[in-house]
Design an enzyme around this catalytic site. Sequence first.
Site, PDB file in Angstrom:
ATOM      1  N   THR A 162       0.853  -1.173   0.000  1.00  0.00           N
ATOM      2  CA  THR A 162       0.000   0.000   0.000  1.00  0.00           C
ATOM      3  C   THR A 162       0.893   1.229   0.000  1.00  0.00           C
ATOM      4  O   THR A 162       1.995   1.189   0.568  1.00  0.00           O
ATOM      5  CB  THR A 162      -0.915   0.035   1.240  1.00  0.00           C
ATOM      6  OG1 THR A 162      -1.487   1.332   1.416  1.00  0.00           O
ATOM      7  CG2 THR A 162      -0.151  -0.308   2.506  1.00  0.00           C
ATOM      8  N   ASN A 163       0.435   2.297  -0.623  1.00  0.00           N
ATOM      9  CA  ASN A 163       1.193   3.558  -0.592  1.00  0.00           C
ATOM     10  C   ASN A 163       0.977   4.312   0.718  1.00  0.00           C
ATOM     11  O   ASN A 163       1.922   4.758   1.358  1.00  0.00           O
ATOM     12  CB  ASN A 163       0.783   4.451  -1.763  1.00  0.00           C
ATOM     13  CG  ASN A 163       1.304   3.973  -3.097  1.00  0.00           C
ATOM     14  OD1 ASN A 163       2.394   4.316  -3.521  1.00  0.00           O
ATOM     15  ND2 ASN A 163       0.505   3.158  -3.784  1.00  0.00           N
ATOM     16  N   THR A 164      -0.284   4.469   1.108  1.00  0.00           N
ATOM     17  CA  THR A 164      -0.614   5.320   2.249  1.00  0.00           C
ATOM     18  C   THR A 164       0.105   4.895   3.519  1.00  0.00           C
ATOM     19  O   THR A 164       0.617   5.742   4.263  1.00  0.00           O
ATOM     20  CB  THR A 164      -2.133   5.321   2.487  1.00  0.00           C
ATOM     21  OG1 THR A 164      -2.791   5.866   1.342  1.00  0.00           O
ATOM     22  CG2 THR A 164      -2.500   6.149   3.711  1.00  0.00           C
ATOM     23  N   CYS A 188      -1.945   4.965  -5.327  1.00  0.00           N
ATOM     24  CA  CYS A 188      -2.712   4.110  -4.431  1.00  0.00           C
ATOM     25  C   CYS A 188      -2.795   2.775  -5.151  1.00  0.00           C
ATOM     26  O   CYS A 188      -3.076   2.742  -6.362  1.00  0.00           O
ATOM     27  CB  CYS A 188      -4.101   4.679  -4.155  1.00  0.00           C
ATOM     28  SG  CYS A 188      -5.126   3.604  -3.150  1.00  0.00           S
ATOM     29  N   THR A 189      -2.561   1.693  -4.458  1.00  0.00           N
ATOM     30  CA  THR A 189      -2.415   0.412  -5.149  1.00  0.00           C
ATOM     31  C   THR A 189      -3.711  -0.088  -5.769  1.00  0.00           C
ATOM     32  O   THR A 189      -3.681  -1.003  -6.592  1.00  0.00           O
ATOM     33  CB  THR A 189      -1.836  -0.656  -4.199  1.00  0.00           C
ATOM     34  OG1 THR A 189      -2.608  -0.700  -2.987  1.00  0.00           O
ATOM     35  CG2 THR A 189      -0.390  -0.344  -3.863  1.00  0.00           C
ATOM     36  N   GLU A 190      -4.855   0.519  -5.415  1.00  0.00           N
ATOM     37  CA  GLU A 190      -6.122   0.145  -6.053  1.00  0.00           C
ATOM     38  C   GLU A 190      -6.382   0.878  -7.368  1.00  0.00           C
ATOM     39  O   GLU A 190      -7.216   0.438  -8.160  1.00  0.00           O
ATOM     40  CB  GLU A 190      -7.312   0.415  -5.115  1.00  0.00           C
ATOM     41  CG  GLU A 190      -7.500  -0.583  -4.001  1.00  0.00           C
ATOM     42  CD  GLU A 190      -6.550  -0.350  -2.837  1.00  0.00           C
ATOM     43  OE1 GLU A 190      -6.315  -1.295  -2.069  1.00  0.00           O
ATOM     44  OE2 GLU A 190      -6.028   0.771  -2.714  1.00  0.00           O
TER      45      GLU A 190
END
Length: 231
Positions: free
Chosen positions: A83-85, A197-199
């Site tokens: 995840t980035n966040t 964002c990985t989504e």
Amino acid sequence: MKTIGLIGGMSWESTIPYYRHINETIKRRLGGLHSAKVVLYSVDFDEIERLQHRGDWHAAGEVLVDAARRLNAAGADFLIICTNTMHKVYQQVADAVPIPVCHIADATAQVIKRDALKKVGLLGTKFTMEQAFYKGRLAEQYGIEAIVPDEGDREIVHRIIYQELCLGKIEDASRREFQRIMQTLTERGAEGMILGCTEIGLLVGPKDVSVPVYDTAEIHAVRAAELALES
């Protein structure tokens, strides 16, 4: 081959592409029936999301620290946080285990630098777009300027991530919003677009904007596979 430790589940929708990209990379490099050695700890994202929006990043980080320690005990040679966040708590996690943690922004920046870009658009959660832990790392360590949408469009991106993409909802109307927002960033001088964002890669890709697209989930996963193959 080294064993990759994945801290996943944030959300699980984007952890699936991580596993696929890692194994596809190993297969391309080694051929035959080769696949990656992976251990996965998948967290309950509801707990993480509540702590994020409450601003209790230390507590959220401790959830990941626990996951990291479990992966270390399970034999992982290095870790990636899928995840980035949650790279906001990267140092908290990295300090808690004796094995390396591959930073998603570093992996992404290395690809952008290879392409000789200096100014890129950054899409992600409001935390990633507005706080310094991600943009600052790109600027200070790699000389890459990341520009983000205006406040109204940041709200749109954030809402779509949490209320749609993390729930597996892919909406054409939301794709059009992202296309519009990315076009606005290119008009402001973005030479490339970080899907931070990985989504987001589940919704848009290279065909949706006129500049190069950097899907952080894919880049991070490929880098993990490369590290696994390094002697």
